[in-house]
Design a protein around this motif. Structure first.
Motif, PDB file in Angstrom:
ATOM      1  N   SER A   4      10.617  -0.641  -0.178  1.00  0.00           N
ATOM      2  CA  SER A   4      10.018  -1.827   0.425  1.00  0.00           C
ATOM      3  C   SER A   4       8.588  -1.993  -0.067  1.00  0.00           C
ATOM      4  O   SER A   4       7.969  -1.039  -0.551  1.00  0.00           O
ATOM      5  N   ILE A   6       4.603  -2.416   0.111  1.00  0.00           N
ATOM      6  CA  ILE A   6       3.523  -1.900   0.938  1.00  0.00           C
ATOM      7  C   ILE A   6       2.909  -3.058   1.719  1.00  0.00           C
ATOM      8  O   ILE A   6       2.731  -4.149   1.167  1.00  0.00           O
ATOM      9  N   PRO A   7       2.584  -2.880   2.995  1.00  0.00           N
ATOM     10  CA  PRO A   7       1.945  -3.957   3.765  1.00  0.00           C
ATOM     11  C   PRO A   7       0.648  -4.420   3.110  1.00  0.00           C
ATOM     12  O   PRO A   7       0.020  -3.673   2.355  1.00  0.00           O
ATOM     13  N   ALA A   8       0.243  -5.639   3.407  1.00  0.00           N
ATOM     14  CA  ALA A   8      -0.971  -6.197   2.813  1.00  0.00           C
ATOM     15  C   ALA A   8      -2.188  -5.315   3.095  1.00  0.00           C
ATOM     16  O   ALA A   8      -3.021  -5.090   2.210  1.00  0.00           O
ATOM     17  N   SER A   9      -2.280  -4.799   4.310  1.00  0.00           N
ATOM     18  CA  SER A   9      -3.416  -3.929   4.653  1.00  0.00           C
ATOM     19  C   SER A   9      -3.380  -2.642   3.835  1.00  0.00           C
ATOM     20  O   SER A   9      -4.428  -2.123   3.422  1.00  0.00           O
ATOM     21  N   GLY A  10      -2.174  -2.128   3.564  1.00  0.00           N
ATOM     22  CA  GLY A  10      -2.039  -0.932   2.746  1.00  0.00           C
ATOM     23  C   GLY A  10      -2.448  -1.189   1.307  1.00  0.00           C
ATOM     24  O   GLY A  10      -3.083  -0.341   0.665  1.00  0.00           O
ATOM     25  N   TYR A 151      11.409 -11.527  -3.249  1.00  0.00           N
ATOM     26  CA  TYR A 151      10.298 -11.093  -2.403  1.00  0.00           C
ATOM     27  C   TYR A 151       9.233 -12.183  -2.294  1.00  0.00           C
ATOM     28  O   TYR A 151       8.084 -11.901  -1.967  1.00  0.00           O
ATOM     29  N   LYS A 154       7.296 -12.480   1.017  1.00  0.00           N
ATOM     30  CA  LYS A 154       6.452 -11.303   1.252  1.00  0.00           C
ATOM     31  C   LYS A 154       5.254 -11.287   0.314  1.00  0.00           C
ATOM     32  O   LYS A 154       4.138 -10.934   0.723  1.00  0.00           O
ATOM     33  N   TRP A 157       2.684 -13.905   1.476  1.00  0.00           N
ATOM     34  CA  TRP A 157       1.840 -13.428   2.574  1.00  0.00           C
ATOM     35  C   TRP A 157       0.765 -12.483   2.045  1.00  0.00           C
ATOM     36  O   TRP A 157      -0.399 -12.576   2.465  1.00  0.00           O
ATOM     37  N   ARG A 158       1.116 -11.605   1.116  1.00  0.00           N
ATOM     38  CA  ARG A 158       0.138 -10.660   0.577  1.00  0.00           C
ATOM     39  C   ARG A 158      -0.955 -11.366  -0.224  1.00  0.00           C
ATOM     40  O   ARG A 158      -2.117 -10.963  -0.184  1.00  0.00           O
ATOM     41  N   PHE A 161      -3.183 -13.144   2.290  1.00  0.00           N
ATOM     42  CA  PHE A 161      -4.038 -12.165   2.969  1.00  0.00           C
ATOM     43  C   PHE A 161      -5.305 -11.897   2.159  1.00  0.00           C
ATOM     44  O   PHE A 161      -6.415 -11.889   2.708  1.00  0.00           O
ATOM     45  N   ASN A 227       3.529  -2.028  -7.127  1.00  0.00           N
ATOM     46  CA  ASN A 227       4.455  -1.852  -6.009  1.00  0.00           C
ATOM     47  C   ASN A 227       5.761  -2.597  -6.257  1.00  0.00           C
ATOM     48  O   ASN A 227       6.860  -2.082  -6.021  1.00  0.00           O
TER      49      ASN A 227
END
Length: 257
Positions: A4, A6-10, A151, A154, A157-158, A161, A227
């Motif tokens: 998956s 990595i989250p935007a914060s990650g 994706y 997703k 959104w990244r 962000f 990623n």
């Protein structure tokens, strides 16, 4: 291989870590272009056209070094000379890819807003592909499409962000600049060329952008690309038939633009 994204914060945390690790080299190279642009803005504010030339030169050097920074993020053994050389070697290829991606995205917006946004997201990692995989022209655009496909939401959104973070930091820098100089904080760098413009605030924003924000955004996009490559793996490689279809769509959109 990851499963998956990595989250935007990650991604932002990873970007900060990579930026800090290479900060000395980044600052060493970016000081020159920053001084050129800041000096150009100051000179232009007094009505001298030569200031605009300095700004353009500073932007060119900064763009070339940015290409080199992406290579540095992929291979941290590179030294200063290698980073500069990579930026020089891929300068025109990077501009060509940016033009192709920009025209294709604009073609999508011409059809409707949503297709334009989707195209922008699908082509969002073309520059790391050029630098790391050495794919040029349409090959880089097709590769980016392959990585992001499936994706899109997703990745959107990244990217949103990091844009939000950029705007927030620029506003904070402008606020500090306004408090220090007593000028209106809501000033664009372009307005600083006006003799009556808020030059000091614009220069502060330029310094923050060149020395921190731009390199950070580049490493963020590189981290996103890395990623995606890890998650997608071999599945990201379109078949010859898919490549032909994607190229046709891109060419059609460029023609529309």
């Amino acid at each position: 291989m990851g499963t998956s994204l990595i989250p935007a914060s990650g991604l932002l945390q990873a970007a900060f870590a990579l930026y800090r690790k290479n900060m000395k080299l980044i600052l060493t190279l970016m000081i020159g272009p920053t001084v050129l642009v800041a000096g150009g803005l100051l000179v232009a504010s007094y009505g001298y056209g030569s200031g605009n030339i300095l700004v353009i030169l500073g932007r060119i050097f900064a763009y070339a070094f940015g290409i080199g920074f992406v290579a540095l993020y992929a291979d941290e053994t590179m030294n200063r000379d290698a980073v500069v050389l990579k930026g020089r070697q891929l300068f025109f290829s990077s501009i060509w890819i940016a033009i192709l991606a920009g025209l294709a995205t604009f073609g999508g917006f011409f059809l409707f807003i949503i297709p334009g946004i989707v195209l922008g997201v699908l082509l969002s990692v073309v520059q790391p592909i050029l630098v790391v995989e050495e794919k040029h022209g349409f090959a880089a655009l097709v590769a980016s499409w392959g990585y992001v496909k499936g994706y899109t939401a997703k990745v959107f959104w990244r990217m949103l962000f990091i844009v939000f973070c950029f705007v927030l930091i620029v506003f904070a820098a402008g606020l500090v600049g306004g408090l220090v100089t007593g000028e209106n904080v809501m000033v664009s760098v372009g307005e600083a060329a006006d003799p009556e413009g808020n030059v000091a605030s614009a220069i502060i924003l330029e310094v923050v952008s060149s020395l921190f924000l731009t390199p950070l955004i580049l490493v963020y996009i590189y981290s996103l690309y890395h990623n995606l490559k890890d998650v997608r793996g071999a599945a990201a490689e379109p078949s010859p038939e898919e490549v032909a279809k994607i190229k046709k769509k891109l060419i059609a959109l460029i023609v529309v633009a």
